[in-house]
Scaffold this active site. Structure first.
Site, short mmCIF file in Angstrom:
data_model
loop_
_atom_site.label_atom_id
_atom_site.label_comp_id
_atom_site.label_asym_id
_atom_site.label_seq_id
_atom_site.Cartn_x
_atom_site.Cartn_y
_atom_site.Cartn_z
CG MET A 28 -1.89 -1.19 0.78
SD MET A 28 -3.59 -0.75 2.14
CE MET A 28 -2.42 -0.49 3.91
CG LEU A 33 15.24 0.27 5.91
CD1 LEU A 33 15.52 0.38 7.63
CD2 LEU A 33 15.90 -0.12 4.61
CG HIS A 35 7.33 -1.78 2.25
ND1 HIS A 35 6.69 -0.30 2.85
CD2 HIS A 35 6.16 -2.20 2.47
CE1 HIS A 35 5.47 -0.61 3.55
NE2 HIS A 35 4.63 -1.76 2.94
CB SER A 183 3.99 -0.52 10.35
OG SER A 183 2.50 -0.14 10.30
NE ARG A 185 -3.36 1.41 9.81
CZ ARG A 185 -3.42 0.35 8.80
NH1 ARG A 185 -2.66 -0.21 8.62
NH2 ARG A 185 -4.14 0.03 7.79
#
Lengths: 276, 276
Positions: A28, A33, A35, A183, A185
């Site tokens: 998304m 890091l 990803h 995350s 988030r």
């Protein structure tokens, strides 16, 4: 790296690589890091690496953070290029869902626990968009992070049940130096919340170092540690078999997941460890 | 023609034809001329033709005819070979569902009408097995008969919503000389029922020749003709937009389907016409 926003254009581009192995990293965006580790692994194992960035409205509940989910496509594009991505696919919501879709995919049982119980409809949205992305990209391998361990279990079940010609590659959680799981988030966290959020991995590590054999003791230790943290509000703490996500009476002779979801202010963080 | 029963073996065989067009005809076997027309069309339009024969338990209700559905794989194999099929794929139930699948695909709205209303769960079973077969065969085109017009609408919706890289080719209904639509289930009919079943197409042809513009008149003419037939017991008679399957107040300026499902003894037959 080519940055593509249209489904048909991506199909045309990928057609010429039909005889090579395609590694796919669905995300998304707002890359971190974690990803980049998925991309690195895909880069090592496949001829072509496709990264998708799509904040999928289907997997957000009506009171969740779809509209404020962090986005920075220019920074993501730069990071993707540096990480060796061949195709960045970032479709709009209109490109993915030009009209209201009538089709949805349900995975029973394993979606009723953990995040599935806190976020009704979430995993149906995940299963549906993953299916659609797999049909668009036709990957040989797809890379998912184990922070979303239930998502990995759901996608593996989906692939098995529907005979998808794709291999799912689960990848280890990547953490900050102080243990907080990466995350997108995390950016929501206030400075105080950010500090206190380290309790999650500290508590999980305490279990990992010296796991009680009964799930009830695990839950109660975690509950004690986390609820002692002022800003923490527990959503769930659970110990289940993995990947089947069934209740267990002991952690012995099987792989179990110890999973937590905890709010810090309005931000819901998840983390987990697998005990094998 | 190669006759293959294992998913992995079919994948290996088809891999060498990745650069050619694959035409796929999914069936439940007990082949009749309707199936052979689908194969013929696939043969004309594609390099490789794959025929599947699989009586899918997921799409039968608990009181339906799964166990007594007619099967004759040796005869089917002979017919497939003569029709120019390259690969006949006839997996066992255990091969397709080695354990209880947790995943199912739902298509909303258009599955609540017609056969979806009479056969709850039927189209979820169809959508799920079609998805699985598409993942196994990876066809460029898939051929479906319009006798199951609602199935065609559901599969087209599925393909659109999930971005399947496959073209659905709907093919006209094939009929006996006296008009009865070909169906593997016709074999169930007693001699009397077989004769009386011709009322379905006679009544539909009467509508087609001179269609009243309001759906209510169409329904009442059909009801009158069919219910005058001693062995007929009407399941449904309906007039809906096609392929959206919405209620209509007129048949003008749109394609509508006039669809019937009627029991003769215990045998449920369906038929339809499209008015354009």
């Amino acid at each position: 790296m080519k940055h593509i926003k249209q489904i048909n254009q991506l199909r045309v581009e990928l057609k010429q690589f039909a005889s090579q192995t395609i590694g796919f990293v669905p995300t998304m965006g707002y890359l971190h890091l974690g990803h980049l580790e998925l991309i690195k692994r895909a880069r090592e194992e496949c001829d072509i690496v496709v990264l998708s960035i799509f904040v999928n409205p289907l997997q957000f509940g009506p009171n969740e953070d779809f509209s404020r989910y962090p986005r920075d496509i220019e920074r993501d594009e730069q990071l993707a290029k540096e990480a060796g991505v061949d195709f960045l696919f970032s479709p709009s919501v209109e490109e993915m869902y030009p009209e209201k879709p009538l089709t949805h995919i349900e995975v029973d049982e394993i979606t009723s626990k953990l995040c599935g119980s806190s976020r009704p409809g979430h995993f149906s949205g995940v299963a549906t968009v993953v299916t659609k992305l797999f049909h668009i990209v036709s990957p040989d391998r797809a890379y998912f992070g184990l922070k979303d361990a239930q998502q990995v279990a759901v996608v593996e079940q989906l692939v098995k049940d529907l005979s998808f010609p794709v291999e799912i590659v689960p990848c280890d959680i990547v953490r900050e130096e102080d243990g907080l799981a990466l995350s997108s988030r995390n950016v929501y966290l206030s400075s105080d919340a950010r500090k206190q959020a380290t309790v999650l991995y500290r508590a999980l590590k305490e279990i990992q170092a010296n796991p009680p054999s009964d799930p009830e003791s695990i839950r109660s230790i975690l509950h004690e540690r986390i609820s002692a943290t002022p800003l923490a509000r527990i959503d769930y703490i659970d110990v289940l078999s993995y990947p089947g996500l069934q209740a267990v009476t002991t952690i012995e002779n099987q792989t179990v997941i110890v999973a937590v979801a905890v709010y810090f202010d309005q931000t819901r963080l998840i983390d987990n460890i697998l005990l094998r």
